[in-house]
Motif scaffolding. Structure first.
Motif, short mmCIF file in Angstrom:
data_model
loop_
_atom_site.label_atom_id
_atom_site.label_comp_id
_atom_site.label_asym_id
_atom_site.label_seq_id
_atom_site.Cartn_x
_atom_site.Cartn_y
_atom_site.Cartn_z
N VAL A 91 30.16 21.52 -22.26
CA VAL A 91 30.93 19.89 -21.90
C VAL A 91 30.17 18.60 -22.73
O VAL A 91 28.68 18.73 -23.27
CB VAL A 91 29.46 19.88 -20.93
N LYS A 92 31.19 18.18 -23.32
CA LYS A 92 30.59 16.92 -24.50
C LYS A 92 30.36 15.57 -23.82
O LYS A 92 29.59 15.31 -24.22
CB LYS A 92 32.16 17.13 -25.70
N GLY A 93 30.42 15.64 -22.54
CA GLY A 93 29.76 14.00 -21.90
C GLY A 93 30.99 13.70 -20.45
O GLY A 93 31.08 15.00 -19.27
N TYR A 94 29.79 12.78 -19.96
CA TYR A 94 30.43 13.34 -18.60
C TYR A 94 29.03 11.74 -17.90
O TYR A 94 28.93 10.68 -18.26
CB TYR A 94 28.60 13.99 -17.69
N PHE A 126 34.42 -2.42 -20.14
CA PHE A 126 35.47 -1.71 -20.30
C PHE A 126 36.64 -1.77 -19.66
O PHE A 126 37.72 -1.54 -20.06
CB PHE A 126 35.11 -0.28 -19.91
N MET A 127 36.59 -3.55 -19.42
CA MET A 127 37.79 -4.33 -18.42
C MET A 127 38.59 -5.09 -19.55
O MET A 127 38.35 -5.32 -20.38
CB MET A 127 37.86 -4.92 -17.85
N LEU A 161 33.31 7.70 -19.07
CA LEU A 161 33.21 8.58 -20.32
C LEU A 161 33.66 8.25 -21.71
O LEU A 161 33.12 9.01 -22.45
CB LEU A 161 34.30 9.78 -19.39
N PHE A 162 34.81 7.87 -21.73
CA PHE A 162 35.60 7.74 -23.10
C PHE A 162 34.10 6.04 -23.85
O PHE A 162 33.64 7.01 -24.97
CB PHE A 162 36.72 5.92 -23.21
N LYS A 163 33.47 6.06 -23.69
CA LYS A 163 32.22 5.35 -23.48
C LYS A 163 31.18 6.71 -23.64
O LYS A 163 30.59 7.03 -25.45
CB LYS A 163 31.16 4.20 -23.35
N ASN A 164 30.40 7.08 -23.05
CA ASN A 164 29.52 8.33 -22.89
C ASN A 164 29.80 9.66 -23.80
O ASN A 164 29.19 9.99 -24.89
CB ASN A 164 29.63 8.67 -22.00
N ALA A 165 30.94 10.20 -24.20
CA ALA A 165 31.35 11.11 -24.87
C ALA A 165 31.94 10.48 -25.90
O ALA A 165 32.26 11.15 -27.38
CB ALA A 165 32.19 11.88 -24.52
N GLY A 166 31.71 8.92 -26.97
CA GLY A 166 32.50 8.55 -27.84
C GLY A 166 34.12 9.27 -28.52
O GLY A 166 34.54 9.54 -29.56
N ILE A 167 34.73 9.43 -26.99
CA ILE A 167 35.88 9.77 -27.21
C ILE A 167 37.50 8.05 -27.25
O ILE A 167 36.98 8.09 -26.08
CB ILE A 167 36.58 10.72 -26.32
N ALA A 168 38.23 8.41 -27.58
CA ALA A 168 39.31 7.59 -27.58
C ALA A 168 39.79 7.85 -26.21
O ALA A 168 40.47 9.37 -26.59
CB ALA A 168 39.96 7.22 -28.87
N PRO A 169 40.52 7.54 -25.67
CA PRO A 169 42.26 7.28 -24.39
C PRO A 169 42.55 8.16 -24.92
O PRO A 169 43.51 9.75 -24.35
CB PRO A 169 42.13 6.14 -23.63
N GLU A 170 43.70 7.82 -25.75
CA GLU A 170 44.49 8.68 -26.79
C GLU A 170 44.06 9.78 -27.16
O GLU A 170 44.99 11.01 -27.16
CB GLU A 170 45.42 8.13 -27.83
#
Length: 514
Positions: free
Chosen positions: A6-9, A133-134, A205-214
């Motif tokens: 569970v990498k992020g939430y 985030f907008m 979630l993108f910010k919390n998990a450190g993941i890019a949308p793509e």
């Protein structure tokens, strides 16, 4: 054993008292069947202002602005003891005010169904431009707006539903078809609001998990709404629709529906794909349900209480292959409510709690925290539904007594130690176990707990297709690399370690003889 990290939430709320007043199912049906009743005259005075919703302790717990232990210790009733200095943004997400949510609703619309009044749209553009985030791409989706006359004409001539803010119309939701009931304005509002909530949670979630949308490969959406037309009423696909707006250009997705058991089933479905190697980064998410707003407000108004059901809940969870750092979902002992299990509470608890524990050689005391049906008690108790989370924990304790793993005199202490306070809005699927995933993972990372069980239960009989209930459950644990003590190991773990040690010893002895 197949584990999935569970990498992020992310957990967000949309404070929407005007949507609740006009389109929550209880007041909406009252207005259609009884006109301007006494209940509807009193309801507006019971709704919370944004600052009140912001400072409501359970809301702060949902977005990660308050620890659950602090919530449990907070003076009650919570509505009379608000949180001082409460922030809009918490560790997991935010509480978005209604005017900005209407702007987000328009940004998520791809069929020109949402019309905003031009001056209102201009004001919201300025507010949303300051949101962290907008992105410019998202802001470009916000329309310039329409004249008040155009909006009034849509409502009067074409069955559009007015959208309100501050008690005045600021837009409308247009119908999608002249005769298709699945595309009437109310249904489209319900679905677009669900979609917009899912988008907001995904952005966090993108910010919390450190993941890019793509980098997102797949999305599983698990709300209770049904998107389709008259030829396929629940065809979908919320998941792909959310992914599109959030910029997940490399993702596909599908929807999982199981009433309140949907989120846990969706977590299992997403994790299974990751464990099988089919997907690498899988997001499970859900938006909120407009019809559930003000659902119990009749009882709240009658008893002179605030109508607390004024928020749409949403969440997003990122699942990835085990990384040795993040807490994991175990897939080798999942709870499921079989057809043969029956509808008795004891049978349901046995199937969802006892059976998976037995499979691992664990007992009730080996789970530090249980999470099932986490509705806010201050909403459900006045409506006659009782303290739902506490009732679940008592049932688990009672089953532990039946299985001779707990003394009857120890039940209350079991509930106190292993239960958690209800802190999620009555949005059907939203309270069902998964809101605790964020808090549970944080506690596992901090070493405060070693194991949690997430339980989802659903009322399939609501669809008039079967009298059956449904349910599913899974365990959260530290990754194998972080299991620090023998007392946290299962019998299978100990056996594996012993076999590994014996193998190492045999190799060592062989080298010495050589």
């Amino acid at each position: 054993m197949s584990n999935v990290a569970v990498k992020g939430y992310a957990y967000c709320l949309n404070h929407v008292p005007e949507l609740a007043l006009h389109y929550g199912n209880t007041p909406y049906v009252e207005r259609k069947t009884k006109g301007d009743s006494e209940f509807l005259k009193q309801l507006p005075g019971t709704l919370q202002r944004f600052d009140e919703a912001l400072a409501y302790p359970a809301n702060q717990a949902y977005i990660g602005g308050m620890d659950l232990n602090a919530l449990e210790a907070h003076p009650q009733p919570w509505y009379a003891h608000r949180v001082e200095g409460a922030s809009r943004f918490g560790k997991y997400g935010e509480i978005m005010p209604e005017d900005e949510f209407l702007g987000l609703l328009d940004m998520c619309d791809v069929f020109d169904l949402i019309w905003l009044e031009e001056s209102f749209a201009a004001r919201i553009r300025e507010k949303l431009a300051a949101h962290p985030f907008m992105t410019p791409a998202l802001l470009a989706r916000l329309e310039k707006g329409h004249s008040p006359e155009e909006i009034r004409g849509e409502a009067e001539m074409h069955h559009a539903l007015p959208l309100y803010f501050g008690g005045v119309p600021v837009g409308c939701v247009r119908q999608g078809h002249d005769v298709d009931e699945c595309l009437e304005a109310y249904v489209l509002l319900e679905n677009l609001a669900c979609k917009a909530g899912g988008v907001l949670a995904l952005l966090h979630l993108f910010k919390n998990a450190g993941i890019a949308p793509e980098d997102v490969d797949f999305v599983v959406e698990c709300s209770e709404e049904a998107a389709g037309d008259m030829n396929q009423r629940g065809g979908g696909n919320f998941a792909k629709a959310v992914a599109e707006i959030a910029g997940c250009v490399n993702a596909s997705g599908f929807d999982v529906r199981a009433f309140c058991a949907g989120p846990v089933n969706a977590m299992i479905a997403g994790a299974s794909q990751v464990a099988a190697g089919a997907r690498k980064n899988c997001v499970v998410l859900a938006g909120g349900a407009v019809p559930k707003l003000c659902m119990n407000s009749r009882d709240h108004v009658k008893k002179g209480l605030p109508s607390l059901e004024d928020c749409l809940g949403n969440f997003a969870v990122l699942l990835t292959p085990e990384d040795g750092v993040s807490p994991v979902m175990r897939l080798d002992a999942l709870g499921k409510h079989t057809v043969a299990a029956g509808a008795a509470p004891q049978a349901i608890t046995g199937a969802l709690v006892w059976d998976p524990l037995q499979k691992l050689g664990l007992g009730f005391a080996d789970v530090d925290k249980y999470a099932a049906e986490l509705q806010i008690p201050e909403i459900t108790v006045p409506a006659g539904a009782g303290n739902v989370p506490e009732a679940n924990f008592k049932m688990i304790a009672a089953l532990a007594v039946m299985k001779k793993q707990l003394e009857k005199a120890e039940m209350n202490e079991f509930v106190r130690q292993r239960g958690i306070p209800g802190f999620a809005h009555t949005q059907g699927h939203i309270p069902s176990g998964v809101p605790f995933v964020g808090h549970a993972c944080d506690w596992i990372n901090e070493g405060r707990i070693r194991r949690a069980m997430i339980i989802g239960k659903g009322s399939l009989f609501l669809a008039r297709l079967t009298n059956l209930s449904d349910g599913a459950s899974f365990l959260l644990e530290p990754p194998q690399a972080k299991k620090a003590s023998v007392d946290s190991l299962t019998k299978e773990d100990v056996k594996a370690l012993l076999l590994e040690a014996l193998s190492d010893l045999a190799v060592s002895l062989g080298k010495r003889e050589a």
